[in-house]
Design a protein around this motif. Structure first.
Motif, short mmCIF file in Angstrom:
data_model
loop_
_atom_site.label_atom_id
_atom_site.label_comp_id
_atom_site.label_asym_id
_atom_site.label_seq_id
_atom_site.Cartn_x
_atom_site.Cartn_y
_atom_site.Cartn_z
N ASP A 65 13.55 62.14 -31.91
CA ASP A 65 12.75 62.61 -33.04
C ASP A 65 13.37 63.86 -33.65
OD1 ASP A 65 12.28 64.32 -31.03
OD2 ASP A 65 10.10 64.14 -31.02
N ALA A 66 14.59 64.19 -33.18
CA ALA A 66 15.22 65.44 -33.64
C ALA A 66 16.63 65.18 -34.15
CB ALA A 66 15.25 66.44 -32.50
N GLY A 67 16.77 64.25 -35.09
CA GLY A 67 18.09 64.03 -35.69
C GLY A 67 18.84 62.88 -35.05
N ASP A 68 19.94 62.53 -35.72
CA ASP A 68 20.75 61.37 -35.34
C ASP A 68 21.29 61.49 -33.90
OD1 ASP A 68 22.61 59.40 -35.10
OD2 ASP A 68 23.69 59.86 -36.96
N PRO A 69 20.95 60.55 -33.01
CA PRO A 69 21.39 60.66 -31.62
C PRO A 69 22.73 59.98 -31.33
CG PRO A 69 19.79 58.90 -31.82
CD PRO A 69 20.04 59.40 -33.21
N THR A 112 31.52 57.91 -20.55
CA THR A 112 31.50 58.07 -19.09
C THR A 112 31.50 56.74 -18.34
OG1 THR A 112 29.09 58.06 -18.88
CG2 THR A 112 30.14 60.20 -19.36
N ILE A 113 31.41 55.62 -19.08
CA ILE A 113 31.44 54.32 -18.39
C ILE A 113 32.72 53.58 -18.75
CG2 ILE A 113 28.92 54.06 -18.22
CD1 ILE A 113 29.03 52.19 -20.61
N ALA A 114 33.08 52.64 -17.87
CA ALA A 114 34.34 51.93 -18.06
C ALA A 114 34.16 50.80 -19.07
CB ALA A 114 34.81 51.37 -16.72
N VAL A 115 34.54 51.07 -20.33
CA VAL A 115 34.45 50.01 -21.35
C VAL A 115 35.68 50.14 -22.25
CG1 VAL A 115 32.95 51.46 -22.81
CG2 VAL A 115 32.96 48.99 -23.14
N ASP A 116 36.26 48.99 -22.58
CA ASP A 116 37.47 49.02 -23.40
C ASP A 116 37.17 49.49 -24.82
OD1 ASP A 116 38.73 47.95 -21.21
OD2 ASP A 116 38.49 45.87 -21.90
N ASP A 117 38.11 50.25 -25.40
CA ASP A 117 37.90 50.79 -26.75
C ASP A 117 37.68 49.69 -27.80
OD1 ASP A 117 38.17 53.28 -25.79
OD2 ASP A 117 40.27 53.56 -26.44
N ASP A 118 38.31 48.53 -27.59
CA ASP A 118 38.17 47.47 -28.59
C ASP A 118 36.93 46.60 -28.35
OD1 ASP A 118 38.92 46.15 -26.32
OD2 ASP A 118 40.47 44.91 -27.29
N ALA A 119 36.07 47.02 -27.40
CA ALA A 119 34.87 46.23 -27.10
C ALA A 119 33.62 47.10 -27.24
CB ALA A 119 34.96 45.64 -25.70
N VAL A 120 33.61 47.93 -28.29
CA VAL A 120 32.46 48.81 -28.54
C VAL A 120 32.11 48.77 -30.03
CG1 VAL A 120 31.59 51.18 -28.46
CG2 VAL A 120 33.21 50.41 -26.72
N ALA A 121 30.85 48.58 -30.34
CA ALA A 121 30.37 48.71 -31.72
C ALA A 121 29.15 49.61 -31.69
CB ALA A 121 30.01 47.35 -32.30
N VAL A 122 29.13 50.62 -32.56
CA VAL A 122 28.00 51.57 -32.58
C VAL A 122 27.45 51.63 -34.00
CG1 VAL A 122 27.29 53.97 -32.20
CG2 VAL A 122 29.09 52.97 -30.77
N ALA A 123 26.13 51.70 -34.13
CA ALA A 123 25.51 51.82 -35.46
C ALA A 123 24.32 52.75 -35.39
CB ALA A 123 25.08 50.45 -35.97
N ALA A 124 24.19 53.59 -36.41
CA ALA A 124 23.02 54.48 -36.50
C ALA A 124 22.21 54.18 -37.75
CB ALA A 124 23.46 55.93 -36.50
N ARG A 164 17.49 56.55 -34.47
CA ARG A 164 17.92 55.66 -33.40
C ARG A 164 19.41 55.39 -33.52
NH1 ARG A 164 13.35 51.76 -31.72
NH2 ARG A 164 11.53 53.04 -32.17
N ALA A 165 20.01 55.02 -32.40
CA ALA A 165 21.39 54.56 -32.44
C ALA A 165 21.51 53.38 -31.48
CB ALA A 165 22.35 55.68 -32.03
N VAL A 166 22.33 52.40 -31.88
CA VAL A 166 22.49 51.16 -31.10
C VAL A 166 23.97 50.94 -30.85
CG1 VAL A 166 22.15 48.66 -31.13
CG2 VAL A 166 20.43 50.14 -32.17
N ALA A 167 24.28 50.47 -29.65
CA ALA A 167 25.67 50.09 -29.36
C ALA A 167 25.67 48.72 -28.70
CB ALA A 167 26.32 51.11 -28.42
N ALA A 177 20.76 49.24 -41.38
CA ALA A 177 21.37 47.93 -41.56
C ALA A 177 22.29 47.60 -40.39
CB ALA A 177 22.16 47.89 -42.87
N GLY A 178 23.05 48.58 -39.95
CA GLY A 178 23.98 48.37 -38.83
C GLY A 178 23.22 48.09 -37.53
N ARG A 179 22.15 48.82 -37.30
CA ARG A 179 21.35 48.60 -36.08
C ARG A 179 20.74 47.20 -36.10
NH1 ARG A 179 16.96 51.87 -36.24
NH2 ARG A 179 17.46 53.08 -38.07
N HIS A 180 20.22 46.82 -37.27
CA HIS A 180 19.61 45.50 -37.42
C HIS A 180 20.65 44.41 -37.12
CE1 HIS A 180 16.89 42.47 -39.00
NE2 HIS A 180 17.86 42.03 -39.77
N ARG A 181 21.86 44.61 -37.65
CA ARG A 181 22.92 43.60 -37.45
C ARG A 181 23.22 43.43 -35.97
NH1 ARG A 181 28.20 43.90 -36.96
NH2 ARG A 181 28.26 46.16 -37.33
#
Ligand code: FAD
Ligand code: MLT
Length: 455
Positions: free
Chosen positions: A283-287, A297-309, A217-220, A312-316
């Motif tokens: 189910d086929a590796g880190d997404p 592809t979406i309009a989001v500022d670079d300083d307003a993005v957090a991604v975790a795979a 899984r990956a979360v942003a 612990a990071g996803r939970h946070r």
């Protein structure tokens, strides 16, 4: 013999609680907005004991409030005054995990997290997940047709029900176990019980359809200038990410509360008025690359993005959204208005909710969050007294004017009884009432929930 003596005979002395101290935790709901006194709390251990309890209460003309984990948020799980609370706490057995078919039978009182811990090692998962997983029971989740964070992927609880066992008010037992994915044998009674909120029968066992476990899984979390921009981004991601599992919106006011009460850190230094949490699975590796490419592809500022795979990071990141409910409770007794609107009106509802609240309750605090992928907004209001319905009415009126539903996932309970007919219309409510009268002619199951209490 008194009713309490009869109940003691059925469930045993230890499982018939009449002492005020022992009853207390069963008599007040999770929000503390709803409470009442029970004649007794009974904890039957089998469907046969459930049937005997219901027969005894029906004979005595005493109402019965079914209760699972008591995490419901519309007051339907606690007594209004003088009923017997029937707790499913002892009905927790997990049976017949079929790892080939992806099915399991759960006792109605089994907590969701317990089922997850048994089916995940077999490569399966429960299609519905929610923050109350440690306490909310499978029976309660079916009875409320719970939604949670993965509805956009797997649908609500009704969609996970393959078979069931339930006891009617007269003590007769309906049993359709194990249940089959294809089963066109007349009315879908399991579907009818889903969302019936304890007013038609007491569920005792449920055969669940499982979904494949997604190991990766990956979360942003993304920040936006307003709710409208976040909703727009969510809609784009729904099209570009078929592996989406969850899309959650929250605001900076909610984040502030979570940071204070859960001692959580902000996702990034540059705070924004609105946030979107996105989760994808594979189910086929880190997404993660897939997620990052879609975010580009979406309009989001670079300083307003957090991604975790990593876990612990996803939970946070998930904690920032999941702990809103408890943060709200820590601030006071919230008025919880779980509603849905067509996605085109979502941002409008988020923006206008605080205005309509302010108009009827100056100074009240309105915090919104929700499953934006499902059009589900949770409007939480802090300030007005528990018994003051003015803010509830103002928000629900706004929701109907936007073409929405007064209950997205929590149900009607006692909190929204007055609004059921406004939302569904008198013909639909009369049809529901006819079912209730046929299944529970003496009206003993959860009186006051869904419908006005019979006088
Ligand atoms: P209870 O609260 O005990 O009962 C709820 C209703 O179901 C009552 O009307 C009760 O009479 C009836 N009932 C319970 N068991 C049975 C049974 N065996 N047979 C017949 N009727 C029964 N809900 C969501 O939909 N989505 C969420 O994301 C979500 N997140 C939550 C997060 C938190 C932190 C909390 C506290 C609650 C959340 N909820 C959510 C609400 C709640 O968890 C759900 O409504 C859940 O389905 C209730 O399960 P329960 O076992 O606690 O039921
Ligand atoms: C949620 O989405 O967090 C739950 O439905 C609970 C709540 O509304 O607080």
């Amino acid at each position: 013999m008194s009713l309490v003596d009869l109940l003691r005979d059925v469930v045993g002395e230890r499982h018939c609680l009449t002492d005020a101290g022992l009853r207390a935790s069963y008599e007040t709901d999770w929000t503390r907005r709803w409470s009442g006194t029970a004649l007794a709390v009974v904890r039957p251990g089998t469907a046969e004991e459930v049937a005997a309890v219901l027969r005894a209460c029906a004979d005595a003309g005493v109402g019965v409030v079914p209760q699972g984990g008591n995490t419901g948020l519309v007051g339907g799980s606690v007594p209004r005054g003088g009923e017997v609370v029937l707790s499913t706490q002892r009905l927790t057995a997990l049976e017949d995990l079929d790892a080939d078919a992806g099915e399991v039978t759960a006792g109605a009182g089994a907590p969701l997290a317990g089922v997850q811990s048994v089916v995940r090692p077999a490569g399966w998962d429960v299609g519905v997940d929610l923050a109350a997983r440690d306490t909310a029971t499978i029976g309660g989740m079916v009875a409320t047709n719970a939604g949670g964070v993965n509805v956009l992927r797997h649908g609500p609880m009704r969609r996970q029900v393959l078979g069931f066992e339930a006891v009617l008010a007269d003590g007769s037992v309906l049993r359709r176990l194990p249940g089959m994915p294809k089963d066109n044998t007349g009315y879908d009674l399991g579907g009818l019980l889903s969302g019936s909120e304890g007013t038609l029968a007491v569920l005792t066992r449920i055969r669940l359809r499982l979904v494949p476990l997604l190991a990766h899984r990956a979360v942003a979390v993304l920040g936006f200038g307003d709710a409208s921009a976040a909703v727009d981004a969510a809609s784009r991601l729904r099209r570009s990410l078929p592996s989406l599992l969850a899309l959650e919106l929250f605001t900076d006011a909610g984040l502030e509360l979570v940071m204070r009460h859960a001692r959580a850190a902000a996702p990034f230094a540059a705070r924004r008025p609105a946030y979107l949490l996105v989760e994808i699975g594979s189910d086929a590796g880190d997404p993660t690359d897939l997620l990052v490419d879609a975010l580009a592809t979406i309009a989001v500022d670079d300083d307003a993005v957090a991604v975790a795979a990593d876990a612990a990071g996803r939970h946070r990141l998930w904690q920032l959204r999941e702990r809103h409910t408890e943060a709200m409770n820590a601030e006071g007794v919230p008025h919880k208005l779980d509603v849905s609107v067509p996605i085109g009106r979502y941002a409008e509802l988020v923006d206008r909710a605080s205005n309509v609240v302010e108009a009827v309750a100056p100074g009240a605090r309105t915090i919104t969050y929700g499953q934006v992928g499902d059009g589900n907004v949770h409007v939480n209001v802090l300030g007005p007294a528990a018994g003051d319905d003015a803010v509830d009415d103002a928000v629900l009126e706004l929701v109907l004017s936007l073409g929405g539903s007064v209950s997205a996932e929590h149900g009607i309970g006692v909190a929204k009884v007055r609004w059921l007919a406004r939302d569904r219309g008198p013909e639909s409510v009369a049809a529901m009432r006819a079912i209730k009268d046929a299944w529970d002619p003496r009206g003993i199951l959860n009186p006051g929930v869904l419908f006005e209490r019979d006088s």
